[in-house]
Structures are given as C-alpha cells and as structure tokens.
Design a protein around this motif. Structure first.
Motif, short mmCIF file in Angstrom:
data_model
loop_
_atom_site.label_atom_id
_atom_site.label_comp_id
_atom_site.label_asym_id
_atom_site.label_seq_id
_atom_site.Cartn_x
_atom_site.Cartn_y
_atom_site.Cartn_z
N SER A 251 5.99 60.96 50.85
CA SER A 251 5.14 59.91 50.13
C SER A 251 3.76 60.44 49.85
O SER A 251 3.33 60.33 51.02
CB SER A 251 5.00 58.46 50.59
OG SER A 251 4.20 57.57 50.18
N GLN B 208 9.69 58.96 48.35
CA GLN B 208 10.57 59.68 47.39
C GLN B 208 11.64 60.49 48.35
O GLN B 208 11.33 61.11 49.48
CB GLN B 208 10.09 60.79 46.61
CG GLN B 208 8.84 59.96 45.59
CD GLN B 208 9.48 59.25 44.70
OE1 GLN B 208 10.65 59.18 44.08
NE2 GLN B 208 8.89 58.01 44.49
N ASN C 219 5.81 54.03 47.55
CA ASN C 219 6.11 55.26 46.49
C ASN C 219 6.87 56.38 47.27
O ASN C 219 6.67 57.38 47.34
CB ASN C 219 5.10 55.50 45.77
CG ASN C 219 4.38 54.73 44.85
OD1 ASN C 219 5.14 53.78 44.13
ND2 ASN C 219 3.11 54.50 45.03
N GLY D 143 14.75 55.89 52.73
CA GLY D 143 13.19 56.18 52.88
C GLY D 143 12.94 57.24 54.08
O GLY D 143 11.95 57.86 54.03
N LYS E 221 9.94 51.15 46.83
CA LYS E 221 10.10 51.96 47.56
C LYS E 221 9.08 52.17 48.78
O LYS E 221 8.30 53.09 48.98
CB LYS E 221 9.66 53.26 46.53
CG LYS E 221 10.63 53.52 45.42
CD LYS E 221 11.82 53.87 45.72
CE LYS E 221 12.80 53.80 44.68
NZ LYS E 221 14.30 54.51 45.16
N TRP F 148 13.19 48.64 54.42
CA TRP F 148 13.34 49.43 53.29
C TRP F 148 13.47 48.48 52.00
O TRP F 148 14.32 47.76 51.97
CB TRP F 148 14.61 50.45 53.38
CG TRP F 148 14.77 51.15 52.03
CD1 TRP F 148 15.74 51.25 51.22
CD2 TRP F 148 13.81 52.15 51.29
NE1 TRP F 148 15.61 52.05 50.37
CE2 TRP F 148 14.37 52.63 50.48
CE3 TRP F 148 12.50 52.56 51.95
CZ2 TRP F 148 13.79 53.64 49.64
CZ3 TRP F 148 11.79 53.59 50.99
CH2 TRP F 148 12.63 54.05 49.87
#
Length: 774
Positions: A408, A398, A396, A403, A499, A494
């Motif tokens: 996160s 963001q 997850n 990334g 995510k 990635w």
C-alpha cells in the motif's frame, strides 16, 4: 514508544568486607552478637537476580523485591509479570473516553509504567509545572466515582490516584517512564508546545559525540528525587533510540540526533550505569530496592546500531517493544506484532534476508526473534515481551492474501517524516486514536484501540465516534472480516471493499502469546497501553474499554511455574577469574554489515594465560551459527541450539563458540589482546564465558552470575617451570628459537633468534613469549 502516532545512600561502612566477600576471601570468624555488615551483604546477595550489576560498596536491599532464588516477589497469584502502561493524556477532559487509575485492573496486573515524564532543558525530569491543569499532579475529576483525591497526599492528579489505589493493592509496583516517541529528543511545555531541547539525545551525549557526564548526573539525581517524592518504585527509560542507524526515531529528533550518532550507545551505557548506582545507593538508604527498566526496540534494524545492547546488566528487566514491526512508515502490509516469522515477510524478502546465505534465512521482524536476541545475555525471567492493545493499518492495499504481505503506497508522506515512500495509512473510522501531524492534519496510521476494532469486526458503529470527530450518522462501508494466521500468530481485519487491512490482537492471539511466555520461562508481558483493552457492554450493544485481554493473561499466568532465573543453560564453573571481554569499535549505521567489532580480552588476574588458553561463550540464536574471527584464534561453533530458518520460531537459545590463544602467544597480567570478530545478525552481549588453562576451567567475573566465587587462578597457569631454574637473561647473550630464560621473576621462551631484546619489554607481539611467574 509508545506514542499514539508512531509507537512506536547508605554506604556500607565495612567496604573492605564487601570487597572481600565478592572476591571470596572473607573470613568465617564473625561475631554472633549481631549480624555483621558482611553477613547482611551475603543475605542480600542471595536475592540478587542472575547477571544483575551490584554497585560496589553498597548493600543493595535486593531481598525487598526478590526472593532467595533471585525471582521477583509479586504475590502468590502472580508468577509472571503483567506490566501495563498508563497514558497520562486519557483524562476525559477532551470529551473522549477517560482511562483513570480507577479503571486499572489492579488485581490482575503486577506493575504500572506511567507514561510519560520528560527531560527538560536543564536535564531534569519533568511532568510540567504545578497547577490545576497538570494531569500528573494537579488535575481533579469532581463527581467521578472512584476518582476522589486522597487528602493525605500533597499533590493531586494521576499521581494522587495511583498512590491511593496502591494502598489497596500494595503488591503492584509503579514506575515513572521517561521519554517515549514524542519526548526522546525534546519535551512539551505547559502550553503543549514542543521544545526542541532537553530529552535524551542532548542530556546523555554532547554535540561532538562525547558523553555528557554533567547532564547524566543531573538527570539521574533528579530522577531519584522524583520517585521518592511521588512514591514510585523505580524508573523506566523509554529512549527511542540510542542507535547509530541514521534517521531512527521521531523525525522531529533527526536533526538533533544524527550528528550525535557516533556517541549515542556510549552515552546510553553511562546513563544506565549512573542510574543503577544512584538508585542502588538510594535504595540502601531507604531499605528498599528501586527498579530500573527500559523499553527496548525489537527490530533487528534498530538493534544492529545498538552494538550488543551492553546495558542489560544494569536492568532489573527489559521490556521488549515487540510491536510496530510493520506500519505505514513503509508500503509493506504485515502484522503489527507477529509472534513468529513465516518466511514470507515482504519487507524482509525485499531486502534479501531470506536469500542471503549469511543471514541463515532468519527473519527478524517478530517477537520470538526479539526475545531470543535478549535471551543471549539475560535470564528468560528478566525479559518481558510487549503486547499491543492497538491496531495498525493501511487502505488501498494491493495484492497479498486478504491483504497480508500486500503493498500500500501513499502518493505523499506525512509532513516532517523525511520519507519519500510510505504506506497509505487507514483514516477516519479506521483510525480513531490518531494524532495530528506537524501540519495539523490527521496522521494516517490505522491506529485504533482494540475495543473499537472489535466493534468494526462486529459491524457496530459505537456511540463514541463523535468524540473522535466523526459525524453521528457515520455508516460502515464494507465488512470487516477477521483473519488469522496460525504460523505468525497474528489476527487482522480485512475489508475487501475498502481494501483496508487492520492488524489486531484478540483473545486467540493473546492466549497463544501467554502460552509462549509460560513455555519459555519468560518473565512476563508488557502492555501498550491498558486503555486499549475491551469489554462487552450488553446494555449499549457495543465494545468499550475493559480488561478482557489482561484477564486472559492473568488467568494463564497465575498457576504457571516460576519463571527462568538463570542466564546459562549449562552448568558453569563456580569459580570465576577476572578476565574481561569486550566487543567494541563497531562501525556506524549501515556500515555495520557484516557486524565486525573488535573482541578485546584483558587479563586482570595475577597469572599469565598461556598459549592455547581456550575461551568459550554463548551468543544468541538471533544470529545464525556462523560467527568467526579473522585473527588466527580459530573460532568455531561447537554447539548450536538452532539451525536453519526460524519459520514458526527459533528452536533454542544459544550457539556456543570456542576460540583459543595461539600456541605462541601468552597474555600477561594486565595485558590485552584484540581480534577481529564477524557475525551477520544482531545479538546481545555474549555471555556464559569459560576460560580453560592449566587443566582447569573458570567462569569470568563479568558475567555477574549468582553463587560464583571470584578467585586467582591456582598453580603456575600451566606454563613450564614454576621456579626460576632457567638461566637468567643477559643483554649480551644470543638466543635461538625455543630457548628458555628467566628475567624479573618470570620465565620466557624465545620465538626466534635474538640478541639484546629484553624479555617483557616488547609486549605480546615481541620476540619473547611470557611463560609465567617463577
């Protein structure tokens, strides 16, 4: 370190001769009938590594391990160290892939660190009680080719197999590693239950912060007996962490450690000195030098609370844990073990490291910064950089670039962590090497061996996944795309759909780091842990445990030039004086910024150091070149090997600083002076000192340099007179500013008008300036 969950006597009879040798007064008239004790000592001294402490009165057999240049002898094809940690829990008995002594690439490595022994409630080293389930001394592997026990040994388990293979590969040294992330503040009993006593915190430091001398003595004696019993070449201390930073280390240890923070650094120093001396005495008795090493943190945050890491002089070498620089203990998504800073680290940016002028824009969460921290007090060859054969990762994620430098944030943090904000760790197929937290749940960390990460990269679901609790029909979601940042020297995977960010190591990054080690003259590398390395199994179509990365290191190192064996980058005087320097009285924890210790200079010579005596020293470029004093000693930086930020690496090793005794101040024999010193990022113990007065420069004995002769300063220390020609002081006399008198075979000069003030009675701040003996 180094845990899957968060790795994070024979005395010389001629003692007087030895003392004379060290002070440079030994007579050359020695009998030729047989080598004398002094001659033997001189020979061994030729092999002592630069800066390594020598236990007084002990003829340490350095030449059993080191050559006459002070470099470690590891075999013709091993110019640099490859130290592999061997984890005792990968037995295969739990159905997961085993990693046994037979699986070690013995011809490619130089040292094995066995992880881990612990410290029990009696302050003794332990690997648990004897029995068939003891992985170290009792377990066997019937039917496993290469794991047959050596019947000549009185124990079984991993220790038997390690010694069996050492007979075939005698150039490989083994060390018992004590502690680690899980066993620094306690230990596990024979049933696997944690006992919250024992461990380093209470063994070395009492509850009131004082040094636990009895505990240290007990542990050190037990450690020496242990390595002799089980055939180890030394002791590796993995104490995580003797720092004054609050809530450092394993959360299970915080209650025990936090109350002792004020004494942890001192206890650590006494522990390491005691171990060094006991190992040296045992080595003299056994005719072989025993190694003492540590796993050291690499984070500037932790090192700020370790003062100047004063223990380096007791260590054969230091292994930097230059990994776990980013992980799910916070929300910042970044490389596990970047080689360099890129000026974009979101964690550092959030702490204003790049924008605060005093920091010099230097980022400290990278391997290069950590290496330079230790280089300030050690030769490059006594430093090894750590390499992780495992991943760390988040889900997850963001923001960021694929990334990288995103965030996160988890909605809740692992039980027992004490954290209120942490990262959202990857789980399941992205976390196969996980452990369970204190509630029995999977600890989310994105923790995987590199062989599993390689399978994810290639879209392969390995046939081993059921052994890690995943369903046999598990499918991959999304695609794991390999990314690489050449400035950081950091690869990652990635998965844009999930995510998921997994920080990895692979052939490209390991090759670049090997080139860095060779280019800097660094001693070598340390691997956590060997079981994470990979090979391709063509028959199965998947990656499995192997030695691809270790072989790449071996191929890079086997033809490298010898490592750097000198601490100083400049030519220092070959005569040294007994002037001691010490940085102490550090503020604790977060109060230690700016870093503001007292610098204490003590004159242990027989000469008075006159006003204007100059002291020069080097400190590491891990701190910017803006150190200063606040006591009128005029500290200036006279040379900097690096200026500016450290994007892509620090350009040199040292800043050279100069300070002087004020013109009106002398330093008599036995006297000390203290000054307030200030710098802004951590640095290890400043070194390469010179003391200049009377027209001559000297090194200092405390730098423990090779080939240096300790002397008494010649002449009258540069002061006026030299004979007692000045009028004798009278208790009834009146003396104006600048008047010279003699008293008790010394000359003194009045700093201001006085009457009845006896010279020498009021110390360095009194009315009389000591001008030296007459």
């Amino acid at each position: 370190m180094l845990s899957p969950i968060r790795t994070r006597a024979s005395l010389l009879t001629a003692g007087a001769a030895v003392a004379a040798l060290l002070t440079g007064t030994l007579s050359a008239g020695v009998s030729q009938a047989a080598p004398s004790a002094a001659a033997a000592t001189a020979s061994q001294e030729n092999c002592r590594p630069d800066g390594l402490y020598a236990t007084p009165g002990v003829n340490v057999p350095y030449c059993s391990v080191y050559d006459t240049e002070g470099r470690e002898k590891m075999g013709a094809d091993h110019q640099r160290r490859i130290i592999g940690y061997f984890a005792n829990w990968r037995t295969g008995k739990d159905g997961r892939p085993a990693y046994l002594a037979k699986d070690i690439p013995w011809d490619k490595i130089t040292h094995i660190n066995y992880a881990f022994a612990a410290i029990d409630s009696a302050n003794k080293i332990t690997v648990g009680g004897d029995g068939p389930n003891n992985t170290s001394t009792g377990m066997t592997w019937p039917g496993v080719a290469g794991a047959e026990m050596d019947p000549s040994l009185p124990y079984k388990g991993h220790f038997n197999l390690l010694n069996k293979y050492k007979k075939l590969h005698p150039q490989v040294k083994t060390l018992i590693s004590v502690g680690g992330w899980s066993d620094t503040g306690g230990y596990n009993d024979d049933n696997g239950n944690r006992v919250n006593s024992g461990g380093f915190y209470s063994m070395a430091t009492n509850a009131d912060g004082s040094v636990n001398h009895a505990g240290i003595e007990t542990f050190a004696d037990s450690a020496v007996a242990f390595i002799k019993k089980y055939g180890f070449n030394g002791v590796d201390i993995d104490y995580e962490y003797p720092t004054t930073m609050k809530d450092a280390g394993n959360p299970l240890d915080w209650q025990l450690a936090n109350g002792r923070r004020a004494g942890l650094v001192k206890g650590y120093a006494v522990l390491m000195k005691t171990l060094r001396e006991k190992l040296d005495r045992a080595g003299a008795a056994d005719g072989k030098h025993y190694l003492l090493t540590v796993a050291a943190p690499s984070s500037g945050y932790l090192l700020r609370g370790m003062e100047t890491f004063q223990v380096q002089k007791y260590l054969d070498y230091v292994n930097i844990m230059s990994y776990d620089l980013h992980g799910t203990w916070n929300e910042h998504v970044g490389p596990n073990a970047a080689l360099f800073d890129d000026g974009k680290d979101s964690e550092l940016a959030g702490s204003n490291v790049y924008s605060t002028a005093q920091y010099g824009g230097i980022g400290y969460l990278n391997t290069d910064w950590a290496y330079h921290y230790f280089r300030g007090s050690m030769p490059a060859g006594r430093i090894n950089v750590g390499l992780p054969y495992y991943s760390r990762g988040w889900k997850n994620v963001q923001g960021g670039t694929d990334g990288l430098w995103g965030k996160s944030s988890a909605t809740s943090c692992p039980a027992g962590s004490g954290l209120t904000k942490c990262g959202d760790g990857a789980v399941g197929i992205d976390n196969v090497w996980h452990e369970k937290d204190t509630t029995g749940k999977e600890a989310p960390a994105g923790f995987n061996p590199m062989w599993h990460a390689k399978n994810l990269e290639k879209g392969i679901v390995g046939d081993y996944i059921t052994q890690f609790g995943l369903p046999a029909n598990t499918k991959l979601t999304g695609t794991y795309v390999r990314k690489y940042d050449s400035t950081l020297v950091a690869p990652w995977l990635w998965n844009a759909e999930k995510k998921v960010f997994l920080s990895t190591e692979d052939e490209q990054s390991i090759a670049a780091k090997a080139d860095y080690v060779v280019g800097k003259g660094i001693g070598g590398t340390m691997i956590w842990e060997m079981a994470g390395d990979f090979d391709w199994n063509a028959a199965k179509g998947q990656y499995e445990p192997g030695d691809t990365l270790t072989t790449a290191l071996y191929d890079k190192f086997k033809a490298a030039a010898p490592y750097g064996n000198k601490k100083s980058g400049i030519t220092l005087p070959t005569e040294a004086v007994n002037v001691d320097v010490d940085f102490g009285q550090f503020a604790l924890g977060d109060s230690n910024y700016p870093i503001s210790p007292k610098l204490k200079i003590t004159n242990n010579t027989k000469a008075t150091l006159p006003g204007g005596t100059e002291f020069q020293f080097d400190y590491a470029t891990s701190a910017p070149g803006n150190a200063k004093d606040q006591s009128g000693f005029g500290t200036t930086i006279i040379r900097s090997d690096h200026t500016g930020n450290n994007v892509g690496g620090l350009k040199g090793d040292f800043h050279r600083a100069s300070l002087k005794l004020p013109a009106w101040q002398t330093l008599a024999p036995g006297a000390s002076v203290e000054l307030d010193f200030v710098y802004y990022s951590p640095t290890s113990t400043p070194s390469n000192w010179t003391v200049t007065f009377g027209g001559k420069s000297y090194a200092i004995a405390g730098d423990l340099a090779r080939g240096v002769k300790v002397v008494e300063p010649s002449g009258d220390s540069g002061g006026p007179g030299g004979t007692c020609t000045a009028p004798a002081w009278s208790a009834t006399g009146e003396y104006g500013t600048g008047v010279l008198v003699s008293h008790k075979s010394r000359n003194y000069k009045a700093k201001w008008w006085n009457k009845g003030d006896e010279p020498g009675a009021s110390g360095q701040w009194g009315v009389w300036q000591d001008m030296g003996a007459c």
